[in-house]
Design an enzyme around this catalytic site. Structure first.
Site, PDB file in Angstrom:
ATOM      1  N   LYS A  53      -6.361  21.454  11.987  1.00  0.00           N
ATOM      2  CA  LYS A  53      -7.152  20.435  11.314  1.00  0.00           C
ATOM      3  C   LYS A  53      -6.503  19.944  10.026  1.00  0.00           C
ATOM      4  O   LYS A  53      -6.318  18.739   9.823  1.00  0.00           O
ATOM      5  CB  LYS A  53      -8.524  21.031  11.013  1.00  0.00           C
ATOM      6  N   THR A  54      -6.143  20.885   9.187  1.00  0.00           N
ATOM      7  CA  THR A  54      -5.559  20.495   7.899  1.00  0.00           C
ATOM      8  C   THR A  54      -4.240  19.766   8.108  1.00  0.00           C
ATOM      9  O   THR A  54      -3.922  18.818   7.398  1.00  0.00           O
ATOM     10  CB  THR A  54      -5.346  21.737   7.016  1.00  0.00           C
ATOM     11  N   ASP A 241     -12.938  15.944   4.664  1.00  0.00           N
ATOM     12  CA  ASP A 241     -12.669  17.238   5.287  1.00  0.00           C
ATOM     13  C   ASP A 241     -13.984  18.001   5.448  1.00  0.00           C
ATOM     14  O   ASP A 241     -14.924  17.786   4.688  1.00  0.00           O
ATOM     15  CB  ASP A 241     -11.716  18.020   4.366  1.00  0.00           C
ATOM     16  N   GLU A 242     -14.058  18.888   6.411  1.00  0.00           N
ATOM     17  CA  GLU A 242     -15.244  19.740   6.614  1.00  0.00           C
ATOM     18  C   GLU A 242     -16.543  18.928   6.615  1.00  0.00           C
ATOM     19  O   GLU A 242     -17.514  19.277   5.947  1.00  0.00           O
ATOM     20  CB  GLU A 242     -15.325  20.817   5.518  1.00  0.00           C
ATOM     21  N   GLN A 277     -18.754  25.261  13.112  1.00  0.00           N
ATOM     22  CA  GLN A 277     -18.484  26.046  11.904  1.00  0.00           C
ATOM     23  C   GLN A 277     -19.353  25.612  10.738  1.00  0.00           C
ATOM     24  O   GLN A 277     -19.017  25.837   9.583  1.00  0.00           O
ATOM     25  CB  GLN A 277     -17.008  25.929  11.525  1.00  0.00           C
ATOM     26  N   ARG A 625     -11.508  34.057  13.122  1.00  0.00           N
ATOM     27  CA  ARG A 625     -10.544  34.297  12.047  1.00  0.00           C
ATOM     28  C   ARG A 625      -9.395  35.166  12.540  1.00  0.00           C
ATOM     29  O   ARG A 625      -8.370  35.281  11.893  1.00  0.00           O
ATOM     30  CB  ARG A 625     -11.189  35.009  10.842  1.00  0.00           C
TER      31      ARG A 625
END
Length: 775
Positions: A53-54, A241-242, A277, A625
């Site tokens: 994503k980043t 973002d997010e 998330q 994670r």
DNA sequence: GATGCAGATATTTTT
DNA sequence: TATCTGCATC
């Protein structure tokens, strides 16, 4: 197999570069590349865990810059945390191969909100140098308002009002927008007035709280279309973002900036997020924002990133099956690109939390012997109280660990005091700052004296400092206090003068010395005084990184985090699941998978099914994670607030696919009952109290939840008359009882539904009566 | 103004 | 159980 093959033959990629694409596009898969290159029009990127994503976000910005679609100053890029903003800056720099100085509008919602607000402060009743209040100041202000209204702070706590107001601000509601139904119940209908007064008071103090940075921004835009138009023209490209973490206020703020006035042209807004998330619903985040994006921006393109470059297929399979139990989701299917099945997930049942810590410690040491680094391992807990047991164990073992999160540097008392001194110099109408330090160190100014100052200030409607200035010219104060105030004023004026001539960090040092603040801690003999002095030094040191006092104050108000220690040491990380989002580790330990703790009872009680789903997403975040190993554990007994409670395995365990899970029972329990395989559910005990507990964990918990709700506390006219504690303890001292886990024992004392029992094998414990039965 | 006691209160946390 | 908060007292 390399994680990202450089060239994917699958499907032609349309690109204006034809065959020779720029290097920064190398290594992106087809979807990632499409997300980078679809610069025009609204775009929703649904990026599953570990799907890059980043990378997409930063490459996209790099791409916009490299193709000269816009200059850095024309791109608005918002994140939620400073850490994410920092990381993005660094990574863009790598893509474009230059500094990102030219991106003034890359930052958190709040820092950008503050930036815009400062430019037009007058339009919302502030001055450009307004102070940003934190929660602590907020609470103190509310307390003042409550006492001004003669509201009993016991019955209507300031904290409660603060969180209620927070909710309004998160939803983008100004005092006028709040309904009586929402505000009326607080302090017998005074809620709305309090909110109005609070906002008015902020303006007098030339201050804004966190919520205002967006809320007042929204008001600014709505009331001043020409200003909105300026920003609208400026921001050619917007990235978020997010997005799943955005709340309503943030959404409204963005929408104002993104929706074109004529309604014809489409804005180039790109939001990236993962509905699975979303774990911040409890503080106002609206998953709905992401679920609704296509409706808000008709014609939006949706790209799903489903190729996971992080975890083995077993881990991914477990996570996917678990999250599939959620109903409200957009639905993504993660596929591993790691190409390894990897270890199965380990689920270990242990006797209690102490054994849990011991077990985890042993495993860590074992992995370490195999050559793994502690830096690649993490323990992710649901609630921070779980951390202590691990810390204690690791100290005994001499195992290096670091706790991520926890109390922040800038929230410490000495730091806040020091800042208050600086604030009152920078913003003389900041009464909250003045109140904080006027008698710190002790200057012999007691309540009586300060009351006079307050009264004078209120009567004349002037700030406290101004009131003091007036008062020292009169006879109203005793000579001693008068001269104390004179001296204090002389100091402030002196410091304010020096602010123009000497660097701010030198000024800070002088202020702390001359005010006697440093001396106060030097003379303090308590154990933490040296640490506080050390913190003050650290504060001065960190000031040097900023150009001026204003810049520094802005930084500490908005950037409450600090570089968390030296990553050079090899250490296991301990943190909450919430703070683990965005991180990854080879080995992840997930302790405490028990009903009530995880999912947390309170989430279920307060938000029902929505709460459960959010807890499940938290579990999903936890599992994803892990790159290679995921080790879950549950304790059969846990002590909560000093009471021993038998725990039921978390329902989430039942939601993991059997094929990828390996169950272990340490079986070290004395006189206990072992958990085993062939019962109603894989993780449940066969229960000696057959009637109550024979159903799977989730059914049980639901029943618990229902019975919990039905009696409820008894209220008359909003006053709590009686809190139902269930049927009163039906046990007498001396009675012999049987406990599910501790076996037989004798009741030695009762207190409501709490029993003190001396167990034959386990010794004296306090337990809840619902866990025992007459023996 | 410091000290000590009783009582409440006990997720997650960023800005 | 442990910690914090407010209040009362000296």
């Amino acid at each position: 197999m390399s994680a990202v093959p450089p060239h994917r033959p699958s499907g032609p990629i349309t690109s204006q570069f034809g065959a020779r694409a720029p290097a920064y596009l190398d290594g992106l898969n087809a979807e990632q590349r499409e997300a980078v290159e679809s610069t025009e029009g609204p775009l929703l990127v649904l990026a599953g865990a570990g799907t890059g994503k980043t990378r997409v976000l930063t490459t996209r910005i790099g791409h916009i810059l490299a193709t000269r679609r816009a200059r850095g100053s024309q791109i608005l890029a918002v994140t939620f945390t400073n850490k994410a903003a920092r990381e993005m800056k660094e990574r863009i720099a790598k893509v474009v191969g230059a500094t990102v100085e030219g991106m003034p509008w890359l930052g958190t919602f709040h820092s950008i909100g503050a930036r815009i607000l400062r430019r037009h402060a007058e339009l919302v009743g502030l001055r450009p140098d307004f102070t940003i209040l934190d929660t602590d100041d907020q609470i103190r202000l509310i307390k003042q308002l409550l006492s001004a209204e003669n509201i009993d702070e016991k019955r209507w706590p300031a904290r409660q009002f603060a969180s209620m107001m927070d909710g309004w601000k998160n939803r983008g509601q100004l005092p006028k927008d709040v309904s009586e139904a929402d505000a009326g119940w607080f302090a017998n209908g005074k809620g709305k007035k309090l909110y109005t007064d609070y906002q008015a008071r902020l303006k007098t103090l030339n201050a804004a709280d966190f919520g205002d940075l967006l809320l007042e921004g929204i008001r600014l835009f709505k009331e001043n279309p020409e200003i909105l138009a300026q920003y609208h023209d400026r921001f050619r490209y917007m990235l978020v973002d997010e997005y799943q973490d955005s709340n309503t206020a943030q959404y409204l703020w963005l929408r104002l900036l993104a929706q074109s006035r004529d309604g014809k042209s489409q804005s180039n807004i790109c939001v990236v997020g993962d509905d699975d998330q979303s774990i911040y619903g409890w503080r106002g985040a609206e998953v709905d924002n992401i679920l609704r994006f296509e409706k808000d921006f008709p014609g939006a393109k949706v790209i799903k990133l489903e190729r996971n470059y992080r975890s083995t297929s077993n881990i991914l399979s477990a996570a996917s099956h678990l999250i599939a139990h959620n109903e409200s989701r957009l639905g993504k299917t993660l596929q591993t690109d790691v190409g390894e099945q990897g270890d199965k997930l380990a689920v270990t049942s242990v006797w209690d939390s102490e054994e849990e810590a011991r077990q985890v410690g042993e495993e860590i040491e074992q992995f370490q012997r195999q050559g793994d680094y502690l830096n690649d391992m993490a323990i992710l807990v649901r609630a921070s109280f779980q951390m202590r047991e691990f810390e204690e164990r690791f100290i005994t073992l001499g195992l290096n660990y670091r706790v991520i999160g926890g109390p922040r540097f800038y929230e410490r008392r000495e730091i806040r005091d020091a800042l208050a001194y600086l604030r009152i110099i920078a913003n003389p109408v900041d009464d909250l700052a003045l109140e904080r330090i006027i008698n710190v160190p002790k200057r012999g100014l007691g309540d009586a004296t300060l009351q006079i100052v307050h009264d004078t200030a209120r009567a004349a409607n002037i700030p406290l400092v101004a009131a003091i200035r007036d008062l020292v010219e009169t006879e109203e104060l005793k000579p001693k206090q008068r001269s104390t105030f004179r001296e204090f004023l002389r100091q402030i004026d002196d410091w304010a003068d020096r602010m123009r001539t000497i660097p701010h960090f030198e000024l800070a040092e002088q202020v702390l010395d001359e005010s006697g603040y440093t001396a106060m801690w030097q003379n303090d003999k308590s154990a933490d005084a040296p640490g506080r002095l050390e913190n003050l030094k650290e504060l001065i040191r960190s000031m040097e990184e900023f150009e001026n006092l204003g810049g520094f104050l802005e930084h500490i108000a908005l950037v409450m985090d600090r570089d968390s220690g030296d990553a050079s040491d090899d250490a296991v990380s301990i943190m909450t699941l919430h703070s683990a989002k965005g991180l990854e580790f080879d080995t992840v330990f997930l302790p405490g998978w028990e009903e009530g703790l995880f999912p947390h009872q309170r989430a279920l009680d307060e938000s029902g099914l929505a709460g459960l789903e959010e807890e499940r997403r938290l579990a999903y975040v936890g599992i994803t994670r892990a790159r290679k190993r995921c080790r879950i554990s549950l304790a059969q007994n846990r002590r909560i607030h000093g009471l021993w409670q038998s725990a039921i395995p978390s329902r989430f365990l039942d939601e993991l696919p059997t094929e990828v899970v390996e169950v272990t029972d340490t079986g070290s329990s004395y006189g206990g009952y072992t958990y085993g395989g062939r019962q109603t559910t894989r993780f449940d005990a066969r229960d000696p109290f057959d009637s109550v507990y024979e159903t799977p964990g989730w059914q049980r918990a639901q029943r618990q939840q229902q019975s919990r709700k039905s009696p409820g506390p008894l209220t008359i006219d909003g006053d709590l008359v009686a809190r139902s504690s269930g049927p009163s303890a039906a046990y007498d001292v001396g009675e012999r009882v049987l406990h599910l886990k501790f076996g037989y024992g004798t009741v030695t004392a009762t207190e409501g539904n709490k029993l003190s029992i001396d167990f034959e094998k386990a010794g004296p414990k306090k337990v809840l009566d619902s866990f025992v039965k007459r023996g």
